[in-house]
Design an enzyme around this catalytic site. Structure first.
Site, mmCIF file in Angstrom:
data_model
loop_
_atom_site.group_PDB
_atom_site.id
_atom_site.type_symbol
_atom_site.label_atom_id
_atom_site.label_comp_id
_atom_site.label_asym_id
_atom_site.label_seq_id
_atom_site.Cartn_x
_atom_site.Cartn_y
_atom_site.Cartn_z
ATOM 1 N N GLY A 296 -19.830 -5.638 -12.981
ATOM 2 C CA GLY A 296 -20.881 -5.302 -12.023
ATOM 3 C C GLY A 296 -21.725 -4.129 -12.476
ATOM 4 O O GLY A 296 -22.954 -4.140 -12.357
ATOM 5 N N CYS A 297 -21.084 -3.113 -12.998
ATOM 6 C CA CYS A 297 -21.807 -1.918 -13.441
ATOM 7 C C CYS A 297 -22.671 -2.221 -14.661
ATOM 8 O O CYS A 297 -23.766 -1.670 -14.807
ATOM 9 C CB CYS A 297 -20.832 -0.783 -13.723
ATOM 10 S SG CYS A 297 -19.933 -0.257 -12.239
ATOM 11 N N THR A 298 -22.198 -3.100 -15.523
ATOM 12 C CA THR A 298 -22.987 -3.514 -16.681
ATOM 13 C C THR A 298 -24.227 -4.270 -16.215
ATOM 14 O O THR A 298 -25.342 -4.008 -16.687
ATOM 15 C CB THR A 298 -22.142 -4.369 -17.635
ATOM 16 O OG1 THR A 298 -21.053 -3.570 -18.108
ATOM 17 C CG2 THR A 298 -22.966 -4.862 -18.814
#
Length: 155
Positions: free
Chosen positions: A46-48
């Site tokens: 998700g952060c990527t």
């Protein structure tokens, strides 16, 4: 639990190390708008996705006078790997003691898979040229978030 910020509040100032260990302050951006976004962990799916969305929209954001800063509890070395692997072109800042996360209301209780846990609350803020919060969004979704911001902010 930390207090949540809202439009009109003064953005809590900070100085944090970036992926190269260089100190970056919010005050460095006075006179420009800046997105300050908080994410749980570098190199997670998700952060990527969220970071790559900011990267892919950076020219349009910069063209509208908006800079971007990403903040997580990761150490600078992990941020450097994340930046290099994903070819990120905006500063990633390290807040390992979670002091800035807490000051911005981006650390505390949240729901994760139906359970209450304590952790980073994925959050995005637009800080105005004068250092006040223009927009504060908590519990944002990683996917499609930047497109929504661009629509909301007409960028």
């Amino acid at each position: 639990m930390s207090t949540r910020l809202q439009a009109g509040d003064t953005a809590p100032d900070f100085t944090l190390d970036d992926a190269d260990g260089t100190a970056v302050s919010l005050a460095d951006y006075r006179g420009r708008k800046v997105v300050v976004y908080f994410y749980p962990a570098a190199s997670t799916p998700g952060c990527t996705k969220e970071a790559c969305d900011f990267r892919d929209n950076l020219a349009e954001l910069n063209g509208a006078g908006i800079d971007v800063l990403g903040i997580s509890p990761d150490e600078p070395a992990k941020l450097a790997t994340f930046r290099d692997d994903e070819e990120l072109t905006f500063p990633l800042l390290s807040d390992p003691d979670r002091g800035v996360l807490t000051a911005w209301g981006a650390f505390g209780e949240k729901k994760l898979y139906g359970k209450t846990v304590t952790g980073v609350i994925r959050s995005t803020f637009l800080v105005g040229e004068d250092g006040t919060i223009v927009d504060a969004q908590y519990n944002v979704k990683a996917t499609g978030h930047v497109a929504k911001l661009r629509r909301d902010w007409k960028v």
